[in-house]
Design an enzyme around this catalytic site. Structure first.
Site, short mmCIF file in Angstrom:
data_model
loop_
_atom_site.label_atom_id
_atom_site.label_comp_id
_atom_site.label_asym_id
_atom_site.label_seq_id
_atom_site.Cartn_x
_atom_site.Cartn_y
_atom_site.Cartn_z
N HIS A 228 1.25 38.57 -71.96
CA HIS A 228 1.23 38.44 -73.42
C HIS A 228 0.19 39.36 -74.05
O HIS A 228 0.32 39.77 -75.19
CB HIS A 228 1.07 36.98 -73.82
CG HIS A 228 2.36 36.24 -73.66
ND1 HIS A 228 2.71 35.64 -72.49
CD2 HIS A 228 3.42 36.08 -74.49
CE1 HIS A 228 3.93 35.11 -72.61
NE2 HIS A 228 4.38 35.36 -73.83
N CYS B 80 16.30 40.08 -75.68
CA CYS B 80 15.04 40.22 -76.41
C CYS B 80 13.85 40.45 -75.48
O CYS B 80 12.71 40.47 -75.91
CB CYS B 80 14.78 39.00 -77.31
SG CYS B 80 14.61 37.47 -76.37
C1 PEP Z 1 11.34 36.86 -72.23
O1 PEP Z 1 11.04 36.04 -71.36
O2 PEP Z 1 12.05 37.85 -72.01
C2 PEP Z 1 10.83 36.70 -73.60
C3 PEP Z 1 11.26 37.47 -74.57
O3 PEP Z 1 9.89 35.73 -73.82
P1 PEP Z 1 8.34 35.89 -73.49
O4 PEP Z 1 8.10 37.32 -73.08
O5 PEP Z 1 7.61 35.50 -74.72
O6 PEP Z 1 8.17 34.93 -72.36
#
Ligand code: PEP
Ligand code: MG
Length: 570
Positions: free
Chosen positions: A191, A505
């Site tokens: 993150h 996404c």
């Molecule tokens: C994913 O897991 O691809 C996603 C978009 O969520 P995050 O990266 O916030 O876990």
């Protein structure tokens, strides 16, 4: 002396700046005892460093504006409190004057002493404050070693070199003038990396050797895309840096001509590009670049690094700003996706878990904390009165979860109705496909969703059983794996056959190099960070969809990564 090192590129851009080392938690200090006659000077040196650290914190507090001021400000106040703690200060003085420890050594001893007090506390909140103590001591330690010519408050033009970097620190560092961050650990899927891209802050992670070689004041050149690092660059490096800087400028000028262009393939098919957003700036950028909407708004950033949970009104205002910021284009708000790995940084008192990625996270956590979930759902429904909103549920693994979510939504809607509070009439619900069981089991709950969005960051981690943040497994962690591609192909065609839009996404949708591959497999809805939106648009505009679709079969026949790369190269 020049030294080339390597880490993993975790954001974008290049930077050239002076190194500022933040020592790891282990606080590597020279464990020196001093002579009696050195005591007065050492005490003075210690107090100068304490004053400098205090001035830095106050200066920072004053420079913070807007939403950041609130979020980061609370932490700065806490750090000032720790720094002014009489027990800490008296202990340091005693260690130097009576114990005859050097100021560095005294800092380390005092840090260890207080850390054991924090860790012995039963309250999770106090236990988690251990990290703040480390930050404060680290700040004083850095001030002890600052050269006389650079005692200025702030880190303007500097590249922070550290062991680890938390998402919550990045915005603070940028507001201090830091031009880049290099950490010895971490992966581009973390993150922190996602936030760095959002802040346009160059970040290199997993640079294992950096702390062994970098010293305060060294010049460092970094490329946050390739992960290349050069300490004390020579004339040829600098020439290369300036050439690259000019190239980036030219490329950006070229790309910015695409701002008003449609995202249309050579053979005339329109592809939708939604934006992933974490901040107000992302939303403004998404709008300016002509994104079709927000495809993923990660709400956990509202919850991180605060001591209290955000109230319904606070959340409502943030979501409403988002909806208004997109001026009528659809906004997809993801419900809270936190787990024990991140809960330390929030007002949620969660027990630590041995395996947070497989534990109480995402929708599981929301369903286990009904009042928390209800508050968020009410805030989202209220914001939906201002424009088109979709709700995206993370980490869904079965039909039962979606049913429980929909029940909670009804509950939230009814409570607003009873109170006479305005809510959006038509809100669509979607599931994130991140758990392999949900990918395979989509037919079991497709009647409950209006759309789905594939979170490939997690889907790849769970499908390949490779921790997305594990530095030494980075080469294994890739969406360019035959099983990942086959699963994606299945999902896209299942969605199309059933009239349910399927977006991607995860980070893979934001890499222009993946565009031919995703188009061939049948993807039409991309959701990606605005930082790469124009590159992806350019790649779409250079693609012939019909010919890619014809080549999909040969892509799905690839047996390994090399086969996939070879397909892409053709
Ligand atoms: C994913 O897991 O691809 C996603 C978009 O969520 P995050 O990266 O916030 O876990
Ligand atoms: Mg995810």
């Amino acid at each position: 002396m020049r030294r080339a090192l390597r880490g993993q590129g975790a954001s974008r851009g290049i930077a050239l700046g002076r190194v500022r080392v933040r020592h790891p938690q282990a606080l590597v200090v020279d464990e020196r005892r001093i002579e009696a006659e050195e005591v007065p000077d050492e005490i003075q040196r210690l107090h100068r460093a304490l004053d400098a650290a205090r001035a830095e914190l106050h200066g920072l507090r004053e420079r913070l504006h807007g939403a950041l001021a609130h979020e980061v400000g609370e932490f700065l106040d806490l750090h000032v409190m720790i720094l002014d703690d009489p027990e800490l200060l008296q202990g340091l003085d005693d260690l130097v004057s009576t114990g005859r420890y050097s100021a560095d050594y005294a800092l380390k001893l005092q840090r260890d002493r207080l850390a054991s007090v924090f860790e012995g506390m039963h309250d999770d909140y106090f236990r988690s404050r251990r990290e703040d103590l480390d930050h404060v001591i680290g700040r004083v330690h850095a001030a002890l070693h600052r050269r006389g010519d650079d005692g200025a408050v702030g880190l303007s033009g500097e590249i922070l070199v550290c062991e680890t970097i938390a998402p919550s620190e990045l915005a603070e560092l940028q507001s201090q003038g830091v031009v880049g961050v290099v950490a010895a650990t971490g992966s581009p899927l973390s993150h922190s990396a996602i936030l760095a891209r959002s802040l346009h802050l160059p970040l290199v992670l997993g640079a294992a050797d950096i702390l062994a070689h970098a010293n305060d004041g060294d010049a460092l050149m970094m490329d946050a895309a390739s992960g290349e690092l050069v300490l004390e660059p020579d004339a040829a490096d600098l020439k290369r840096y300036h050439r690259r800087q000019a190239e980036i400028g030219r490329e950006q000028a070229q790309l910015s001509r695409l701002r008003r262009q449609p995202t249309r393939t050579v053979d005339g098919v329109d592809i939708r590009l939604y934006a992933n957003a974490e901040s107000r700036e992302d939303v403004a950028e998404a709008h300016a670049l002509g994104a079709d909407g927000i495809g993923l708004y990660r709400t956990e950033f509202l919850f991180l690094q605060r001591r209290e949970l955000p109230t319904e009104d606070e959340q409502f205002l943030a979501y409403r700003d988002l909806v208004l910021g997109m001026a009528g284009r659809v906004v997809t708000i993801r419900t809270l996706d936190l787990g024990a790995d991140k809960a330390d940084h929030t007002g949620l008192a969660l027990r630590s878990e041995p395996n947070p990625a497989l534990g109480l996270r995402g929708v599981r956590l929301s369903l286990a904390h009904e009042p928390l979930f209800l508050t968020q759902l009410r805030a989202i429904l209220r914001a939906a009165a201002y424009g088109p909103v979709r709700v995206l549920v993370p980490m869904v693994c079965c039909r039962e979860e979606m049913l429980s979510v929909l029940e909670m939504v009804e509950h939230a809607r009814e409570s607003l109705r009873v109170e006479g509070v305005q809510a959006g009439e038509r809100v669509e619900f979607g599931a994130m496909i991140e758990v392999p069981a949900a990918a395979l089991g989509l037919p079991d709950f497709i009647d409950l969703v209006d759309f789905v969005s594939v979170g490939t960051n997690d889907l790849v981690q769970y499908l390949l059983a490779v921790d997305r943040g594990h530095e030494s497994l980075a080469t294994l962690y890739t969406p360019r794996h035959p099983s990942v591609l086959r699963l994606l192909g299945e999902l896209f065609s299942y969605g199309r056959r059933n009239g349910i839009p399927v977006a991607v996404c995860g980070e893979m949708a934001g890499e222009a190099a993946n565009v031919p591959l995703l188009l061939a497999l049948g993807l039409r809805d991309f959701s990606l960070h605005p930082a790469t939106l124009l590159e992806v648009r350019r790649a779409v505009r250079e693609s012939d969809l019909a010919s890619l679709r014809r080549r999909a079969r040969s892509l799905l026949r690839a047996h390994d990564r090399a086969g996939i790369e070879a397909w892409l190269a053709r």
